[in-house]
Design a protein around this motif. Structure first.
Motif, PDB file in Angstrom:
ATOM      1  N   LEU A  32       5.954  11.471   3.383  1.00 46.59           N
ATOM      2  CA  LEU A  32       6.306  10.346   4.182  1.00 46.59           C
ATOM      3  C   LEU A  32       5.062   9.468   3.973  1.00 46.59           C
ATOM      4  CD1 LEU A  32       8.855  11.860   6.268  1.00 46.59           C
ATOM      5  CD2 LEU A  32       9.656  10.848   4.512  1.00 46.59           C
ATOM      6  N   ALA A  33       5.192   7.808   3.661  1.00 47.60           N
ATOM      7  CA  ALA A  33       4.568   6.857   4.544  1.00 47.60           C
ATOM      8  C   ALA A  33       5.336   5.880   4.897  1.00 47.60           C
ATOM      9  CB  ALA A  33       3.689   6.876   3.138  1.00 47.60           C
TER      10      ALA A  33
ATOM     11  N   GLN B  54       5.121  -3.544  19.128  1.00 42.20           N
ATOM     12  CA  GLN B  54       4.439  -2.233  18.679  1.00 42.20           C
ATOM     13  C   GLN B  54       5.020  -2.291  16.979  1.00 42.20           C
ATOM     14  OE1 GLN B  54       5.273   1.502  21.079  1.00 42.20           O
ATOM     15  NE2 GLN B  54       3.763   0.710  22.046  1.00 42.20           N
ATOM     16  N   LEU B  55       3.722  -1.599  17.188  1.00 44.21           N
ATOM     17  CA  LEU B  55       3.796  -1.159  15.352  1.00 44.21           C
ATOM     18  C   LEU B  55       3.322   0.291  15.430  1.00 44.21           C
ATOM     19  CD1 LEU B  55       3.791  -1.310  11.729  1.00 44.21           C
ATOM     20  CD2 LEU B  55       1.390  -1.814  12.807  1.00 44.21           C
ATOM     21  N   MET B  56       3.988   1.299  14.320  1.00 40.58           N
ATOM     22  CA  MET B  56       3.819   2.690  14.401  1.00 40.58           C
ATOM     23  C   MET B  56       3.767   2.751  12.749  1.00 40.58           C
ATOM     24  SD  MET B  56       5.331   5.896  15.540  1.00 40.58           S
ATOM     25  CE  MET B  56       5.106   7.125  15.385  1.00 40.58           C
ATOM     26  N   ILE B  57       2.420   3.294  12.329  1.00 39.94           N
ATOM     27  CA  ILE B  57       2.630   3.414  10.775  1.00 39.94           C
ATOM     28  C   ILE B  57       2.063   5.404  10.745  1.00 39.94           C
ATOM     29  CG2 ILE B  57       0.607   3.472   8.816  1.00 39.94           C
ATOM     30  CD1 ILE B  57      -0.556   0.831  10.198  1.00 39.94           C
ATOM     31  N   SER B  58       2.979   6.096  10.283  1.00 40.47           N
ATOM     32  CA  SER B  58       2.407   7.440   9.915  1.00 40.47           C
ATOM     33  C   SER B  58       2.696   8.047   8.808  1.00 40.47           C
ATOM     34  CB  SER B  58       4.583   8.038  10.601  1.00 40.47           C
ATOM     35  OG  SER B  58       5.172   7.942   9.696  1.00 40.47           O
TER      36      SER B  58
ATOM     37  N   ASN C 117       0.377  -0.997  -0.098  1.00 43.39           N
ATOM     38  CA  ASN C 117       0.432   0.451  -0.358  1.00 43.39           C
ATOM     39  C   ASN C 117       1.173   1.152  -0.509  1.00 43.39           C
ATOM     40  OD1 ASN C 117      -3.569  -0.627   0.359  1.00 43.39           O
ATOM     41  ND2 ASN C 117      -2.075  -1.727   1.083  1.00 43.39           N
ATOM     42  N   GLY C 118       2.094   0.544  -0.653  1.00 43.34           N
ATOM     43  CA  GLY C 118       2.690   2.313  -1.204  1.00 43.34           C
ATOM     44  C   GLY C 118       3.555   2.682   0.778  1.00 43.34           C
ATOM     45  N   PHE C 119       3.945   2.141   1.461  1.00 43.17           N
ATOM     46  CA  PHE C 119       4.874   2.449   2.470  1.00 43.17           C
ATOM     47  C   PHE C 119       6.296   1.781   2.538  1.00 43.17           C
ATOM     48  CE2 PHE C 119       0.341   2.883   4.340  1.00 43.17           C
ATOM     49  CZ  PHE C 119       0.102   3.849   5.221  1.00 43.17           C
ATOM     50  N   SER C 120       7.090   2.703   3.289  1.00 48.74           N
ATOM     51  CA  SER C 120       8.185   2.157   3.196  1.00 48.74           C
ATOM     52  C   SER C 120       8.792   1.651   5.078  1.00 48.74           C
ATOM     53  CB  SER C 120       8.959   3.539   3.070  1.00 48.74           C
ATOM     54  OG  SER C 120       8.762   3.544   1.414  1.00 48.74           O
TER      55      SER C 120
END
Length: 815
Positions: free
Chosen positions: A576-577, A606-610, A516-519
């Motif tokens: 940024l993603a 933990q998971l962090m998405i920004s 989905n386009g996240f790095s």
């Protein structure tokens, strides 16, 4: 580390060319990262003489020069204003590549006259600034030699990557010894000027007026040696010494400092020279510092010390931070006449800790913190003394002092033949092992048909147990000669504990976000105390931290993630993603789940998405849109749907795991039933600004250790309906605090079997609705699987929904 081939050959005269040497050392585990051949850089450049210099008949600013390069004369057109007959110059012949411009010299006509080369300036050769003229050499300069030979730059320079365990290779002597090992010729290896250094020591002047040495902290300083030299003259180093230091990237300073640097790079033993007249009380005391005391180092910076840091002191004051950096108060200057040379062994962990805390990176600390050869101390001190006497003059006074409170004991290791065979996987004999051990400098104490008893050399501090010697055998025998084993299986009767195995959902989450386009980013598990204090009152402190910024185990993934965002924004990347999956660490709590890797601690994931910046690619046909709350909320909902998680609800509750100071009002909590699994929304702008980040950051922080325990829904596949669907739109006027989700939840609770979906199509706020009121427009989609719905059925369903919503929420249908 940068090393010189000529210097290496002074210890062992190897025959391999640079590439062969690189390949051989690579098989020994030492990587040559780059090779610089100075002679090839100046290929085609020679010293020459201008025989004739006449004006160009077709150009006022040019000269026609006849030059001689030792084997032939040629014509060169030159435009330099300082050109004249009789000068000795540097000439570039045809085919030479000019370093400054990178262009090749070729024969060509200039204003009708053919030119066969170029007379060079220092600037064109990358040897100086552009002064507008050619480089005129001294008249005694030889004619016809290569520029590399003239400069003394006919050397090959290697940049070598040394692994932390091979501290013995951090010198020309150490690396030459390894090359001798490669050639199985350790007996041909020599230490430069070893005999000369001893001869100079034997010429010392008898004296008892030398600094006394006292070691208070014997557990940190195992050996300390010193030599007193009087009557020196500090000046510039000779050209050969300057060129050799410059060839490996060191800047010459003065003769004394240059000599200590030279010996460091030759032997691997750091030395320090004190101005002996600045040593009060004629005494050297090795002890730890007083906590809170300050000290000004050679770089002019004031350092605050603690009682774990080892100092070199005189009778009144500290004069150096042991193994790290000297002090201004005993620095060698042009007026120095008498010097005291220090050669010492310090505990590696102590030097590493001191250097990290003080933020000092020096060549000396780099070697001390990896470990030096304690038996190299005498030679290094005598070698420096010999060079000082030769270059700076003076005389050696008194005996070389050697305070050795903790004597080095060589490691004795029993190496079993069958153990080596079983691990390496190749046939070996006792004789094979003895040959390998001799080649790396080990002494054979005893041997029989089953084992060899080995005494390890003092320079190989990495050899401490049997497996180390087995690795050496594999290294010396060449890894390429060991057959590969491709069929390796985990024992069938063994299994990995479920708590330690990789969660199946981790890679599914990772792939979903990447698709989905996240790095993905990877951040340290360590944090500074200030950042950690927002998340816990009792952080887990590290006993031996790399530095203050990494002094505690992180209780949250958030600060490190925000630092990455800030770093990217400062470097011009504002859209940024990102996501980060990592462990966090807290004191043991019954409310938390995870692996207790140590008693009293919890390790959870933990998971962090920004998201920051512009949503989607900018395009001329539409106005760009910045990421907002609904983007991050949608990402989380999509992730939960793809993971088939059941009972996921989003509430406006305050998140349970994050401090309020980092949360804005625009944030929601995520639950699976009654279990809190995370939150999503905008992070508090003031908190973000503390990281020098000035744009909104939308983030989701998910407790993966909790999420992994959730049950996944079973997937069912339904036939596509062949009967048409019917849409009905209704707008409810509700209080401001009532979310659309609540109305949708009540509508579904009516149990209408053909109510398929409900979508929000409008939210309106206006004075006409009344104070603290809003209008929520919902589109209801009805569809039956076995028939076409009639108006009466649909109207009855609408009436049922409206009545229940009005009863439970005190809402009214907007007319």
């Amino acid at each position: 580390m940068i090393v010189s081939q000529n210097w290496l050959k002074e210890c062992f005269n190897f025959k391999q060319n640079p590439q062969e040497l690189s390949d051989g050392l690579m098989m020994l585990g030492i990587e040559i990262e780059s090779i610089l051949d100075n002679a090839s850089t100046y290929h085609g450049f020679y010293t020459g003489k201008v025989l004739l210099c006449e004006p160009h008949p077709n150009a006022d600013s040019l000269s026609v020069c006849t030059v001689f390069t030792g084997d032939a004369e040629s014509i060169i057109i030159c435009g330099a204003p300082n050109i004249a007959a009789g000068q000795h110059v540097i000439i570039a012949k045809q085919g030479a590549i000019v370093p400054q411009g990178g262009f090749a010299i070729a024969k060509r006509k200039i204003r009708g006259i053919e030119s066969n080369g170029m007379i060079c300036s220092k600037y064109e050769l990358n040897l100086g600034e552009d002064d507008g003229g050619i480089w005129v050499l001294p008249q005694e300069s030889p004619i016809g030699i290569s520029l590399a030979e003239y400069l003394g730059a006919n050397d090959i320079i290697f940049e070598i990557g040394i692994t932390p365990n091979r501290a013995d290779c951090l010198s020309h002597i150490g690396l030459s010894r390894e090359i001798a090992c490669l050639n199985n010729q350790l007996n041909d290896f020599t230490i430069p000027a070893e005999q000369l250094a001893l001869e100079n020591y034997n010429k010392r002047i008898a004296s008892t007026d030398i600094p006394s040495i006292s070691i208070v902290s014997e557990d940190i300083c195992n050996r300390y040696m010193g030599i007193l030299i009087k009557g020196i003259t500090v000046g510039d180093s000779p050209d050969w010494l300057k060129k050799r230091l410059e060839s490996i990237g060191l800047r010459p300073k003065n003769s004394i400092v240059d000599i200590t640097n030279y010996v460091l790079m030759e032997t691997g033993q750091p030395l320090h020279a004190f101005d002996a007249d600045c040593v009060s009380g004629n005494s050297i005391i090795v002890q730890t510092a007083e906590s809170g005391s300050s000290f000004i180092t050679l770089d002019g910076k004031e350092r605050v010390l603690d009682n774990s840091m080892l100092m070199i002191c005189d009778a009144e004051k500290p004069i150096a931070i042991a193994g790290v950096m000297g002090g201004q108060n005993s620095e060698i200057s042009q007026s120095t006449v008498n010097i005291f040379i220090e050669s010492a062994y310090f505990k590696p962990s102590s030097i590493r800790k001191t250097a990290k805390i003080l933020g000092i990176s020096s060549d000396a600390a780099y070697r001390f913190e990896r470990g030096v050869d304690i038996n190299m101390l005498p030679h290094a001190a005598l070698r420096a003394a010999q060079m000082i006497l030769d270059i700076a003059g003076g005389s050696m006074y008194g005996d070389m002092q050697d305070i050795y409170p903790i004597t080095h004991i060589s490691k004795i290791i029993h190496l079993r033949l069958q153990k080596a065979i079983s691990i390496i996987g190749i046939p070996l004999t006792i004789n094979d092992i003895i040959i390998c051990m001799h080649s790396i400098g080990c002494k054979i104490m005893n041997n029989n048909s089953e084992e060899v008893v080995v005494e390890c050399p003092s320079w190989r501090i990495d050899l401490s147990q049997e497996i180390d010697l087995i690795e050496e055998i594999a290294r010396i025998r060449n890894y390429d000669s060991i057959p590969s084993q491709t069929e390796v299986h985990f024992p069938a009767e063994r299994s990995i504990q479920s708590a330690l195995s990789q969660p199946a959902l981790r890679n599914i989450i990772r792939k979903h976000l990447v698709y989905n386009g996240f790095s993905e980013i990877v951040t340290y598990s360590f944090l500074d105390k200030k950042s950690a204090s927002l998340f816990t009152d009792n952080p887990i402190l590290l006993a031996n931290p790399l530095g203050e910024e990494f002094s505690v185990m992180r209780p949250s993934i958030v600060p490190a993630h925000i630092k990455v965002i800030s770093h990217n924004i400062r470097n011009g990347k504002k859209t940024l993603a990102l996501f980060d999956i990592g462990k966090i660490f807290n004191r043991k709590s019954e409310k938390k789940s995870g692996i207790a890797s140590l008693e009293g601690y919890d390790e959870t994931e933990q998971l962090m998405i920004s998201l920051t910046g512009i949503s989607g690619k900018e395009h001329w046909s539409e106005q760009s849109k910045s990421y907002d709350f609904y983007d991050i909320k949608g990402i989380v909902e999509h992730l939960c749907d793809s993971l088939l998680l059941d009972g996921i609800t989003i509430k406006t509750d305050i998140p349970l795991t994050l401090p309020k100071v980092i949360l804005s009002k625009n944030i929601v909590s995520i639950y699976a039933g009654k279990k809190y699994i995370g939150c999503a929304g905008q992070l508090e702008p003031q908190y973000i600004r503390s990281f020098d980040c000035d744009i909104p950051v939308y983030a989701a922080i998910i407790e993966l250790s909790t999420l992994y325990q959730l049950k996944q829904k079973k997937q069912f596949f339904k036939q596509i309906h062949t009967f048409p669907s019917v849409n009905r739109d209704i707008a409810f006027v509700a209080d401001m605090h009532i979310p659309a989700e609540k109305i949708i939840e009540i509508a579904h609770s009516t149990g209408i079997p053909f109510l398929k979906d409900i979508q929000v199509f409008d939210v309106f706020i206006g004075k006409s609705l009344g104070d603290q009121k809003k209008s929520i427009g919902l589109s209801f989609i009805f569809q039956a699987s076995d028939r076409t719905l009639i108006d009466q059925e649909i109207q009855e369903a609408i009436n049922k929904i409206v009545m229940k919503v009005e009863q439970q929420l005190d809402c009214k249908v907007r007319s």
